[in-house]
Design an enzyme around this catalytic site. Structure first.
Site, PDB file in Angstrom:
ATOM      1  N   TYR A  30       0.813  -1.055  -0.069  1.00 58.24           N
ATOM      2  CA  TYR A  30      -0.029   0.167   0.054  1.00 58.24           C
ATOM      3  C   TYR A  30       1.051   1.086  -0.065  1.00 58.24           C
ATOM      4  O   TYR A  30       1.602   1.537   0.823  1.00 58.24           O
ATOM      5  CB  TYR A  30      -0.985  -0.123   1.223  1.00 58.24           C
ATOM      6  CG  TYR A  30      -1.923  -1.015   1.242  1.00 58.24           C
ATOM      7  CD1 TYR A  30      -2.360  -1.761   0.195  1.00 58.24           C
ATOM      8  CD2 TYR A  30      -2.637  -1.365   2.463  1.00 58.24           C
ATOM      9  CE1 TYR A  30      -3.172  -2.809   0.275  1.00 58.24           C
ATOM     10  CE2 TYR A  30      -3.635  -2.066   2.646  1.00 58.24           C
ATOM     11  CZ  TYR A  30      -3.993  -2.865   1.560  1.00 58.24           C
ATOM     12  OH  TYR A  30      -4.823  -3.982   1.608  1.00 58.24           O
ATOM     13  N   PHE A  47     -15.032  -4.476   2.410  1.00 56.17           N
ATOM     14  CA  PHE A  47     -16.562  -4.717   1.989  1.00 56.17           C
ATOM     15  C   PHE A  47     -16.474  -3.303   0.712  1.00 56.17           C
ATOM     16  O   PHE A  47     -15.813  -2.468   0.650  1.00 56.17           O
ATOM     17  CB  PHE A  47     -17.392  -3.964   3.001  1.00 56.17           C
ATOM     18  CG  PHE A  47     -17.619  -2.702   3.571  1.00 56.17           C
ATOM     19  CD1 PHE A  47     -16.763  -2.141   4.625  1.00 56.17           C
ATOM     20  CD2 PHE A  47     -18.124  -1.729   2.891  1.00 56.17           C
ATOM     21  CE1 PHE A  47     -16.581  -0.999   5.142  1.00 56.17           C
ATOM     22  CE2 PHE A  47     -18.281  -0.421   3.452  1.00 56.17           C
ATOM     23  CZ  PHE A  47     -17.375  -0.140   4.596  1.00 56.17           C
ATOM     24  N   LEU A  82     -19.724  -0.978  -1.520  1.00 54.99           N
ATOM     25  CA  LEU A  82     -21.163  -0.621  -1.662  1.00 54.99           C
ATOM     26  C   LEU A  82     -21.321  -0.669  -3.145  1.00 54.99           C
ATOM     27  O   LEU A  82     -22.528  -0.197  -3.394  1.00 54.99           O
ATOM     28  CB  LEU A  82     -21.241   0.890  -1.008  1.00 54.99           C
ATOM     29  CG  LEU A  82     -21.251   0.884   0.185  1.00 54.99           C
ATOM     30  CD1 LEU A  82     -21.499   2.355   1.039  1.00 54.99           C
ATOM     31  CD2 LEU A  82     -22.404  -0.072   1.140  1.00 54.99           C
ATOM     32  N   PRO A 129     -29.737  -7.405  -6.639  1.00 53.37           N
ATOM     33  CA  PRO A 129     -30.981  -6.572  -7.228  1.00 53.37           C
ATOM     34  C   PRO A 129     -31.533  -5.810  -6.011  1.00 53.37           C
ATOM     35  O   PRO A 129     -31.854  -6.490  -5.096  1.00 53.37           O
ATOM     36  CB  PRO A 129     -31.729  -7.769  -7.843  1.00 53.37           C
ATOM     37  CG  PRO A 129     -30.802  -9.153  -8.114  1.00 53.37           C
ATOM     38  CD  PRO A 129     -29.860  -8.857  -7.205  1.00 53.37           C
TER      39      PRO A 129
END
Length: 290
Positions: A62, A219, A221, A226
């Site tokens: 990173y 995670f 978003l 659906p």
């Protein structure tokens, strides 16, 4: 916050609060270079730990080395209960591309680099990130990790970006302390990424629960299901929360074996994310979300 125990059956279990912090977003654009606001990046790390976060996720690729150096600058000497988890198996090229770095000698180089930049004599938890179908078999990669563990450079070994078959194979080779896969309310299965397939958490979660292995999700978003966004937004409004907060709350309620590590480069968003641990979703909320 509730807690979770890593490597619970080992001689050296690690119990941490069940909302960690992923440092990847502290770098510059494209996970490369120094942060745009270095003082804020250092303040975020300090605020996270002051607020009860005692699990940090990082990697020497990173930046490169940016998040490790920020962690050391902000927090060293480290609190006794702070667990710093890093990843090996990948590296970055000058063109910012992501490539595998998984022959045994490269894994050793990565571990030594992480030890140096984090200013540690031992790394408490290291994830071996699988990068596509490289020429180095999983057995050789994990064998090198377990050898570094025997040498005392690593306390616990985890796997990252694995499917169920790879996790099953890893469990036959030695103790796997944790699994880190992409996982969020609306993005649960594998997808293509610039550096190869990114494995989702849905297929490995049952095996993690069966073996008492924490699943650590990075995670998203992305609205991969659906009507996912509509439902998430609806329940978020009900709880006077943001969709990002609901995503974290959903992960915390989905399974006691999930350890979310939401990342951000904003101090305000860090504080919002931490408040997600206070959201209480009912059985009806979870059933509606699916």
């Amino acid at each position: 916050m509730s807690t979770i125990t890593i490597a619970q059956h080992s001689a050296h279990p690690l119990t941490v609060n069940r909302l960690g912090y992923g440092t990847m977003r502290l770098t510059g654009p494209e996970i490369w270079g120094e942060p745009a606001d270095r003082p804020q990046a250092l303040a975020i790390l300090k605020k996270a730990v002051e607020s009860g976060v005692n699990f940090l996720d990082t990697a020497d690729y990173y930046g490169e080395d940016v998040t490790n150096r920020l962690i050391a600058e902000a927090l060293h000497p480290y609190p006794a209960d702070l667990v710093i988890c890093t990843k090996v198996g990948a590296t970055r090229r000058p063109d910012k591309s992501w490539v595998s770095f998984n022959p045994p000698e490269n894994l050793r180089t990565s571990i030594d680099n992480n030890l140096r930049t984090l200013k540690r004599e031992q790394i408490q938890l290291v994830h071996l990130r699988l990068m596509g179908h490289g020429a180095v078999p999983l057995e050789e990669q994990l064998g090198a990790m377990f050898e570094l563990q025997r040498e005392g450079k690593i306390l616990h070994v985890g796997l990252s970006n694995v499917n169920r078959a790879e996790l099953e194979a890893g469990l036959k080779l030695g103790e796997i302390a944790t699994v880190e896969n992409m996982y969020g309310y609306a993005q649960r299965t594998s997808l293509s990424a610039p550096y190869g397939e990114t494995r989702g958490g849905e297929e490995v979660l049952p095996l993690c629960e069966q073996h008492g292995i924490p699943l650590i999700p990075f995670f998203s978003l992305v609205h991969g299901l659906p009507n996912a966004g509509n439902k998430l937004a609806e329940i978020a409004r009900k709880h006077h929360a943001t969709e990002a907060q609901l995503n974290i709350a959903w992960l915390l309620h989905k399974s006691p074996w999930i350890l979310p590590i939401p990342g951000t480069s904003s101090l305000a968003h860090l504080e919002e994310n931490l408040k997600a641990a206070d959201i209480k979703l009912s059985a009806e909320d979870m059933a509606y979300l699916g």
